[in-house]
Motif scaffolding. Structure first.
Motif, PDB file in Angstrom:
ATOM      1  N   TRP A 196       0.892  -1.371  -0.150  1.00  0.00           N
ATOM      2  CA  TRP A 196       0.199  -0.006   0.018  1.00  0.00           C
ATOM      3  C   TRP A 196       0.795   1.251  -0.017  1.00  0.00           C
ATOM      4  CZ3 TRP A 196      -2.364   2.454   4.858  1.00  0.00           C
ATOM      5  CH2 TRP A 196      -3.401   3.372   4.515  1.00  0.00           C
ATOM      6  N   ASP A 214       0.907  -8.836  -1.083  1.00  0.00           N
ATOM      7  CA  ASP A 214      -0.461  -8.176  -0.983  1.00  0.00           C
ATOM      8  C   ASP A 214      -0.451  -6.899  -1.665  1.00  0.00           C
ATOM      9  OD1 ASP A 214      -3.025  -8.612   0.906  1.00  0.00           O
ATOM     10  OD2 ASP A 214      -2.366  -6.474   0.717  1.00  0.00           O
ATOM     11  N   SER A 250     -12.173  -8.377   3.034  1.00  0.00           N
ATOM     12  CA  SER A 250     -11.238  -7.512   3.892  1.00  0.00           C
ATOM     13  C   SER A 250     -12.307  -6.513   4.735  1.00  0.00           C
ATOM     14  CB  SER A 250     -10.417  -6.804   2.951  1.00  0.00           C
ATOM     15  OG  SER A 250      -9.439  -6.133   3.772  1.00  0.00           O
ATOM     16  N   ASN A 251     -12.106  -6.289   5.777  1.00  0.00           N
ATOM     17  CA  ASN A 251     -12.681  -5.211   6.738  1.00  0.00           C
ATOM     18  C   ASN A 251     -14.309  -5.722   6.761  1.00  0.00           C
ATOM     19  OD1 ASN A 251     -10.519  -3.315   6.777  1.00  0.00           O
ATOM     20  ND2 ASN A 251     -10.793  -3.283   4.530  1.00  0.00           N
ATOM     21  N   GLN A 303      -9.054 -10.034   6.022  1.00  0.00           N
ATOM     22  CA  GLN A 303      -8.041  -9.098   6.096  1.00  0.00           C
ATOM     23  C   GLN A 303      -8.614  -8.088   6.783  1.00  0.00           C
ATOM     24  OE1 GLN A 303      -5.188  -6.322   3.396  1.00  0.00           O
ATOM     25  NE2 GLN A 303      -5.067  -8.600   2.945  1.00  0.00           N
ATOM     26  N   SER A 342      -1.853  -3.220   8.323  1.00  0.00           N
ATOM     27  CA  SER A 342      -1.073  -2.278   9.458  1.00  0.00           C
ATOM     28  C   SER A 342      -0.460  -3.105  10.497  1.00  0.00           C
ATOM     29  CB  SER A 342      -2.029  -1.176   9.661  1.00  0.00           C
ATOM     30  OG  SER A 342      -2.267  -0.527   8.428  1.00  0.00           O
ATOM     31  N   LEU A 396       2.306  -3.283  11.702  1.00  0.00           N
ATOM     32  CA  LEU A 396       3.103  -2.504  12.657  1.00  0.00           C
ATOM     33  C   LEU A 396       2.359  -1.349  13.113  1.00  0.00           C
ATOM     34  CD1 LEU A 396       6.262  -3.056  10.406  1.00  0.00           C
ATOM     35  CD2 LEU A 396       5.568  -4.337  12.325  1.00  0.00           C
ATOM     36  N   GLU A 414      14.781  -7.983   7.230  1.00  0.00           N
ATOM     37  CA  GLU A 414      14.567  -7.781   8.535  1.00  0.00           C
ATOM     38  C   GLU A 414      13.154  -8.470   9.035  1.00  0.00           C
ATOM     39  OE1 GLU A 414      15.205  -3.898  10.412  1.00  0.00           O
ATOM     40  OE2 GLU A 414      13.838  -4.292  11.716  1.00  0.00           O
ATOM     41  N   ASN A 415      12.225  -8.039   8.411  1.00  0.00           N
ATOM     42  CA  ASN A 415      10.830  -8.476   8.382  1.00  0.00           C
ATOM     43  C   ASN A 415      10.596  -9.792   8.294  1.00  0.00           C
ATOM     44  OD1 ASN A 415      10.579  -5.576   9.180  1.00  0.00           O
ATOM     45  ND2 ASN A 415       9.328  -5.036   7.693  1.00  0.00           N
TER      46      ASN A 415
END
Ligand code: NAD
Length: 283
Positions: A30, A53, A147-148, A169, A196, A198, A247-248
Motif C-alpha cells: 500500500w 499483497d 477484507s474489513n 484481512q 497495518s 506494525l 529484517e521483517n
C-alpha cells in the motif's frame, strides 16, 4: 544467499478452509507507487518472501507484476493477492475489474482475491461475493476472501451463498487486537490476516515493544511480526527499504515467551483503531 533461500523453505504456511495454504508472512505494498513497488517486490522475492499483497486501488499492480517477473520465481511457488475496489462492486462490474487486475499484474490467475471493503451503503457486497464464487469456480481466483468485514457482513454472504470466505484481512496490531472478530473467524473457519500489522510504524517506538526487543536482541518490527505469527495470524508488513524487507522476514531465529506475549496482549486499547471503521466507512 543460502540463508536467504532457507527463509523461503522454512516459512510457516496456514491451511485455509478450501484446503489451499498461504505463507504466513507477505509483503504489503500500500502507498507504494508502481516504480517503487516493482523493485520492492523483486527484493522481497529474492530475500525469500513468496506472498505479495496488493489491491486495484493501490494503483501499483503493474509494478508488482514487473517485480514478480524480474525475480524469476516460478508462478506456482508464489502467492499473489489483489483486491476489488468498492466502486467496482456488483456482479458484472466485479468480473470486469478482476480481468483488468489480471492484465495489470500480467498473470493468468491470482492466489487470493479479496472484497476490499463491505461498503454496506452500496448494498452490493452479496452480489459481489456471487461473482467471486464464479471466479473461484473458474479457477481464476484460486481462493476467495474478504477484507474489513464485520461479523454481520460475514454472516450475510455466507447465508446468501453457502460459501465461507477463506480469510478476512482486517486492521490488527498490538493496540487493536480484534479479539471478538477473531473468535467469530475461528467459529466459521476463517483465517485472520493483519493489515497495518506494525500500526503503520507507530508501534515501533512503544516502550513495551522496545524492552522485549532489547531482551531478545531483535528489532521492534521483528518482535511485533513474531507476535502476529505466534497468534496464528497472516501478516503483511510493508516496507520498500531492502534492509527492512529482509529484517521483517527474519523472525524465526528466536521465540517470544509467555511473559512477552502477555505484555503485548495488554497493549490492546479501546481507541487503538487507526483506519476507518468498516461499519461506517463510506467510500
Ligand atoms: P505497516 O503496519 O506494515 O507499517 C508500515 C510502515 O512501518 C512502513 O511505512 C515503514 O515506515 C515502517 N516499517 C516497516 N518495517 C520496518 C522496520 N523493519 N523498521 C522500521 N520501520 C519499519 O503498515 P501498512 O502499510 O498500513 O500495512 C501493511 C499492508 O497491509 C499494506 O501495505 C497493505 O498491503 C495492507 N493494508 C490493507 C488494508 C485493507 O483495507 N485491506 C488497509 C491498510 C493496509
Amino acid at each position: 544467499m543460502s540463508e536467504l533461500r532457507s527463509y523461503a523453505a522454512s516459512q510457516p504456511r496456514l491451511f485455509l478452509n478450501d484446503r489451499k495454504s498461504i505463507p504466513q508472512i507477505g509483503l504489503g505494498v500500500w502507498q507504494t507507487p508502481p516504480d517503487v513497488a516493482g523493485p520492492a517486490v523483486e527484493t522481497a522475492l529474492r530475500a525469500g518472501y513468496r506472498h505479495i499483497d496488493t489491491a486495484a486501488i493501490y494503483r501499483n499492480e503493474v509494478g508488482v507484476g514487473e517485480g514478480i517477473r524480474a525475480a524469476g520465481i516460478s508462478r506456482e511457488n508464489l502467492f499473489i493477492t489483489t483486491k476489488l475496489w468498492n466502486e467496482d462492486q456488483g456482479y458484472d462490474a466485479t468480473l470486469r475489474a478482476f480481468d483488468e487486475s489480471l492484465k495489470r499484474l500480467g498473470v493468468d490467475y491470482v492466489d487470493l482475491y479479496l472484497v476490499h471493503w463491505p461498503a454496506p451503503q452500496r448494498g452490493l457486497y452479496v452480489d459481489t461475493w456471487k461473482a467471486f464464487i464464479r471466479l473461484h469456480e473458474q479457477r481464476l481466483a484460486r481462493s476467495i476472501g474478504v477484507s474489513n468485514f464485520e461479523a454481520e457482513h460475514l454472516n450475510k454472504i455466507i447465508s446468501a451463498t453457502g460459501v465461507t470466505p477463506v480469510l478476512n484481512q482486517v486492521e490488527l496490531h498490538p493496540r487493536f487486537q480484534q479479539r471478538k472478530l477473531r473468535d467469530v473467524h475461528e467459529k466459521l473457519g476463517i483465517a485472520t490476516q493483519s493489515w497495518s500489522p506494525l500500526g503503520q510504524g507507530t508501534l515501533l517506538s512503544h516502550p513495551t515493544i522496545n524492552s522485549i526487543a532489547e531482551k531478545h536482541r531483535r528489532t521492534p518490527a521483528q518482535i511485533i511480526i513474531r507476535w502476529h505469527i505466534d497468534n496464528g495470524l497472516v501478516v503483511i508488513p510493508k516496507s520498500v527499504t531492502p534492509s527492512r524487507i529482509v529484517e521483517n522476514l527474519d523472525v524465526f531465529g528466536f521465540g517470544l515467551d509467555e511473559a512477552d506475549l502477555a505484555a503485548i496482549g495488554k497493549l490492546n486499547a479501546n481507541d487503538g483503531r487507526i483506519g476507518p471503521n468498516p461499519l461506517t466507512a463510506n467510500f
